[in-house]
Design a protein around this motif. Sequence first.
Motif, mmCIF file in Angstrom:
data_model
loop_
_atom_site.group_PDB
_atom_site.id
_atom_site.type_symbol
_atom_site.label_atom_id
_atom_site.label_comp_id
_atom_site.label_asym_id
_atom_site.label_seq_id
_atom_site.Cartn_x
_atom_site.Cartn_y
_atom_site.Cartn_z
ATOM 1 N N ALA A 49 40.726 56.166 1.727
ATOM 2 C CA ALA A 49 40.204 57.440 0.767
ATOM 3 C C ALA A 49 41.676 57.816 0.341
ATOM 4 C CB ALA A 49 39.805 58.289 1.941
ATOM 5 N N ALA A 50 42.665 57.530 0.987
ATOM 6 C CA ALA A 50 44.091 58.266 0.271
ATOM 7 C C ALA A 50 44.721 57.336 -0.666
ATOM 8 C CB ALA A 50 45.190 58.182 1.355
ATOM 9 N N LEU A 51 44.295 56.046 -0.689
ATOM 10 C CA LEU A 51 44.933 55.049 -1.678
ATOM 11 C C LEU A 51 43.840 54.871 -2.641
ATOM 12 C CD1 LEU A 51 46.020 52.425 0.841
ATOM 13 C CD2 LEU A 51 47.218 53.949 -0.193
ATOM 14 N N ALA A 52 42.514 54.681 -2.634
ATOM 15 C CA ALA A 52 41.658 54.323 -3.575
ATOM 16 C C ALA A 52 41.457 55.272 -4.757
ATOM 17 C CB ALA A 52 40.273 54.054 -3.034
ATOM 18 N N PRO A 53 41.633 56.438 -4.701
ATOM 19 C CA PRO A 53 41.484 57.275 -6.021
ATOM 20 C C PRO A 53 42.435 57.173 -7.145
ATOM 21 C CG PRO A 53 40.735 58.422 -3.954
ATOM 22 C CD PRO A 53 41.514 57.476 -3.616
ATOM 23 N N ASP A 54 43.674 56.574 -6.629
ATOM 24 C CA ASP A 54 44.958 56.342 -7.667
ATOM 25 C C ASP A 54 44.521 55.280 -8.540
ATOM 26 O OD1 ASP A 54 47.296 57.168 -8.371
ATOM 27 O OD2 ASP A 54 48.354 55.460 -7.434
ATOM 28 N N PHE A 55 43.530 54.396 -8.178
ATOM 29 C CA PHE A 55 43.253 53.227 -9.071
ATOM 30 C C PHE A 55 42.123 53.717 -10.234
ATOM 31 C CE2 PHE A 55 45.214 51.469 -5.589
ATOM 32 C CZ PHE A 55 45.627 50.236 -5.842
ATOM 33 N N PRO A 56 42.386 52.920 -11.312
ATOM 34 C CA PRO A 56 41.722 53.217 -12.585
ATOM 35 C C PRO A 56 40.195 53.254 -12.506
ATOM 36 C CG PRO A 56 43.246 51.379 -13.043
ATOM 37 C CD PRO A 56 43.122 51.574 -11.562
ATOM 38 N N HIS A 57 39.457 53.639 -13.242
ATOM 39 C CA HIS A 57 37.897 53.680 -13.286
ATOM 40 C C HIS A 57 37.312 52.270 -13.549
ATOM 41 C CE1 HIS A 57 37.101 58.278 -13.996
ATOM 42 N NE2 HIS A 57 37.750 57.902 -12.926
ATOM 43 N N GLY A 58 36.418 51.815 -12.541
ATOM 44 C CA GLY A 58 36.156 50.561 -12.941
ATOM 45 C C GLY A 58 36.807 49.492 -11.845
ATOM 46 N N THR A 59 37.684 49.800 -11.131
ATOM 47 C CA THR A 59 38.267 49.205 -10.052
ATOM 48 C C THR A 59 37.262 48.600 -9.396
ATOM 49 O OG1 THR A 59 40.391 49.953 -10.430
ATOM 50 C CG2 THR A 59 39.913 48.759 -8.360
ATOM 51 N N VAL A 60 37.459 47.505 -8.704
ATOM 52 C CA VAL A 60 36.295 46.917 -7.588
ATOM 53 C C VAL A 60 37.013 46.568 -6.375
ATOM 54 C CG1 VAL A 60 34.532 45.146 -7.011
ATOM 55 C CG2 VAL A 60 34.884 45.703 -9.293
ATOM 56 N N PHE A 61 36.872 47.269 -5.317
ATOM 57 C CA PHE A 61 37.497 47.324 -3.979
ATOM 58 C C PHE A 61 36.763 46.273 -3.218
ATOM 59 C CE2 PHE A 61 41.127 50.358 -4.224
ATOM 60 C CZ PHE A 61 40.518 51.168 -5.298
ATOM 61 N N LEU A 62 37.279 45.452 -2.643
ATOM 62 C CA LEU A 62 36.710 44.571 -1.441
ATOM 63 C C LEU A 62 37.307 45.163 -0.177
ATOM 64 C CD1 LEU A 62 35.062 41.740 -1.206
ATOM 65 C CD2 LEU A 62 37.607 41.004 -0.547
ATOM 66 N N THR A 63 36.511 45.978 0.641
ATOM 67 C CA THR A 63 36.773 46.609 1.857
ATOM 68 C C THR A 63 36.286 45.953 2.941
ATOM 69 O OG1 THR A 63 34.918 48.190 1.339
ATOM 70 C CG2 THR A 63 37.118 48.927 0.333
ATOM 71 N N VAL A 64 36.861 45.300 3.664
ATOM 72 C CA VAL A 64 36.401 44.569 4.938
ATOM 73 C C VAL A 64 37.365 44.855 6.106
ATOM 74 C CG1 VAL A 64 35.667 42.423 5.640
ATOM 75 C CG2 VAL A 64 35.668 42.894 3.318
ATOM 76 N N VAL A 65 36.727 45.897 7.081
ATOM 77 C CA VAL A 65 37.294 46.119 8.571
ATOM 78 C C VAL A 65 36.038 46.161 8.981
ATOM 79 C CG1 VAL A 65 38.393 47.241 10.006
ATOM 80 C CG2 VAL A 65 39.268 47.372 7.472
ATOM 81 N N ASP A 66 35.618 44.940 9.938
ATOM 82 C CA ASP A 66 34.215 44.723 10.021
ATOM 83 C C ASP A 66 34.221 44.045 11.275
ATOM 84 O OD1 ASP A 66 31.703 44.415 9.502
ATOM 85 O OD2 ASP A 66 31.942 42.585 8.151
ATOM 86 N N PRO A 67 34.295 45.136 12.479
ATOM 87 C CA PRO A 67 34.381 44.321 13.777
ATOM 88 C C PRO A 67 32.728 43.948 14.274
ATOM 89 C CG PRO A 67 34.637 46.597 13.900
ATOM 90 C CD PRO A 67 34.862 46.567 12.396
ATOM 91 N N GLY A 68 31.891 44.516 13.318
ATOM 92 C CA GLY A 68 30.342 44.049 13.422
ATOM 93 C C GLY A 68 30.114 43.121 12.691
ATOM 94 N N VAL A 69 30.744 42.148 12.244
ATOM 95 C CA VAL A 69 29.994 41.062 11.413
ATOM 96 C C VAL A 69 29.198 40.120 12.246
ATOM 97 C CG1 VAL A 69 32.313 39.447 11.953
ATOM 98 C CG2 VAL A 69 30.935 39.295 10.131
ATOM 99 N N GLY A 70 28.181 39.878 11.495
ATOM 100 C CA GLY A 70 27.220 39.017 12.179
ATOM 101 C C GLY A 70 26.290 39.871 12.974
ATOM 102 N N GLY A 71 26.553 41.098 13.025
ATOM 103 C CA GLY A 71 25.508 42.096 13.829
ATOM 104 C C GLY A 71 24.565 42.872 12.711
ATOM 105 N N ALA A 72 24.378 43.933 13.258
ATOM 106 C CA ALA A 72 23.088 44.592 12.430
ATOM 107 C C ALA A 72 23.618 45.245 11.203
ATOM 108 C CB ALA A 72 22.494 45.405 13.233
ATOM 109 N N ARG A 73 24.891 45.788 11.091
ATOM 110 C CA ARG A 73 25.479 46.704 10.204
ATOM 111 C C ARG A 73 24.890 45.851 8.830
ATOM 112 N NH1 ARG A 73 27.097 43.181 8.030
ATOM 113 N NH2 ARG A 73 29.024 42.271 7.406
#
Lengths: 260, 260, 260
Positions: free
Chosen positions: B51-75
Amino acid sequence: MIVLFTDFGAAGPYLGQVKAAIHGVAPMETVIDLVADAPAFDPMASAYLLAALAPDFPHGTVFLTVVDPGVGGARRPAVAEIESRWYVGPDNGLLEPLLRRSDHGRWWEIVWQPKRLSSSFHGRDLFAPIAARLALQQFPWDKPHWREGPWAEPRPIEELRRRDWPDDLARIVYIDHFGNAMTGVRASTLSDDTVIEIAGRRLARAHTFGDVPVGHAFWYANANGLAEVSVNRGRADRTLGIEVGTPVAIEYARRDRVRG
Amino acid sequence: MIVLFTDFGAAGPYLGQVKAAIHGVAPMETVIDLVADAPAFDPMASAYLLAALAPDFPHGTVFLTVVDPGVGGARRPAVAEIESRWYVGPDNGLLEPLLRRSDHGRWWEIVWQPKRLSSSFHGRDLFAPIAARLALQQFPWDKPHWREGPWAEPRPIEELRRRDWPDDLARIVYIDHFGNAMTGVRASTLSDDTVIEIAGRRLARAHTFGDVPVGHAFWYANANGLAEVSVNRGRADRTLGIEVGTPVAIEYARRDRVRG
Amino acid sequence: MIVLFTDFGAAGPYLGQVKAAIHGVAPMETVIDLVADAPAFDPMASAYLLAALAPDFPHGTVFLTVVDPGVGGARRPAVAEIESRWYVGPDNGLLEPLLRRSDHGRWWEIVWQPKRLSSSFHGRDLFAPIAARLALQQFPWDKPHWREGPWAEPRPIEELRRRDWPDDLARIVYIDHFGNAMTGVRASTLSDDTVIEIAGRRLARAHTFGDVPVGHAFWYANANGLAEVSVNRGRADRTLGIEVGTPVAIEYARRDRVRG
């Protein structure tokens, strides 16, 4: 696309110098860092890691594969074509598992000599410009594109082989950023009830992380098809005291016994 | 532009595999590594960093945000649009601070299934192709671009929220290469005479590094707007014995006392 | 081509923020990470490393050179042109060895102020947009491209010099991923029988790794022309107990004695 598979380290300066050398020949080419921390000085472990990663890339991809403890010595610089992908690097076994799992392969010894050839950095001076030429669709059998004459000569594929290497490598070949430990063994060769022994521990298979309690050690088929030793939300390397090179024993469970 | 915010590690192979997956869909797209060492297994700390870093990027930017300890589970796999920026990743709270600081947000659950979906690497198999589609201006509400049918379905934004999380996170969320320790607290919420307590030390605010003696510990408003604990020309992490997750206490100084 | 030479660390977020800032001005420009782990807080060691790496790049290359412990303080922001390559960064000696080995150089003080100028991250806020402008062939002497007015003013080159610095730096300036330790001494200034003393050890020169037994410590002329201390298939840093900053003593051998 040129893909870099090296033990150069991510922070620099070697990767950047390799990219600058590629850029000088093929400035429009996409270059992807795949692995910058392949097992240093260990072409054998690196080879089984490479073989798990490379087949996922599109045909025509050019791999710069440099794990090269013998740089400056007698090993030959090689260009190989295996399953419609190209590999450029030292002839030290790095391609053996890929060749073993393929119906065919071809290779050429690089005879071209760049104007500057350092004794310790053939990745930059020799392999990078060759990889860039391949990405530009300039192939060893084409008429020479460099004034120096032909840049590679065809050799029997048998020379590139390491027939005494195993089909799968029963040791740790990579520790990832999370501390997960990849073996050089394809999970597809193992059954669900296979037990992996490592560092005095016997580990059962799980489907994925969430299937075991937090802190629990297990093995599973990772996203690249290798048997991987992990700890749910922990570091397998520290928990188990293992590192690249640690041997694993594969215990193909007898079904009657396991099933009781 | 696609921006990668992950805990995958910089040296490989996961980032390279994600980039190759993006390249397969959107070969001309610029991909920027923003953070490869987000707090592993810790979506909450990662969320306040993001949240501190993202708003500095231009509109339209696509972020791949993957911190995902539950991968393969129900999230659930999510696509969200917040303040004209796109986010693709697991629904595990990563976007909560961004949503909290925004007037509006929308999200879609990804229902598309790729042909290959590993149990442990949705970053490569699921999120990367979706991010690439977004970068190509193919949106969830468009007619489907994939033959499989619609690739996401709209959901109430409330489902994505974590109402019980704090506005700011009073612990260390990132240690940088220099050993500086970022908190999850926006400096704009603190006054000049705020004291930060950490690891038994009480630290005063400084404007920047040069304002304190070499070796002195302090806090300041970093370039991304977070309160950061630092040591001039030293490593705060080692000097203070702190790490990601270490709690901080914010001591809002009483003005009458401080002035008095 | 823009080349990044910094002490920011490879994993993030600073390099990514710099790249995004460059992309905002010059989206088509190739950006290469050369060094992300230059000696932190140590412009002098960094300077001798930079001087070994930069001349290998093509004319017109723009280097973003940021090792900047004085950020936010009195040091001046600089643009320099040396041997047809551009350098953007703080005026703190980083360019001294390059200037010393060149017939001429020019520099300009950056007077342009961006709308946002953080106290601690001039790499992103000030130097990145300037580097991007240079890559777009917008030069300090051109009519201003920014409405704010001229962005740099010419200064006497003498102001940029550090006349009291040595021609070569007799200490370790970089430890690479393998544990090899680069000195700041050009190998071309040393004879074949020069002995390098470091950490109580006297090391002879070898041509390359394969010329000494496994585990043996030696020095050699590395691929960038620096005298480098190494251990064949080992880590010189751990074996010898050395780090960035460790001094070396150059012992120019008396030929009669060595041969006698």
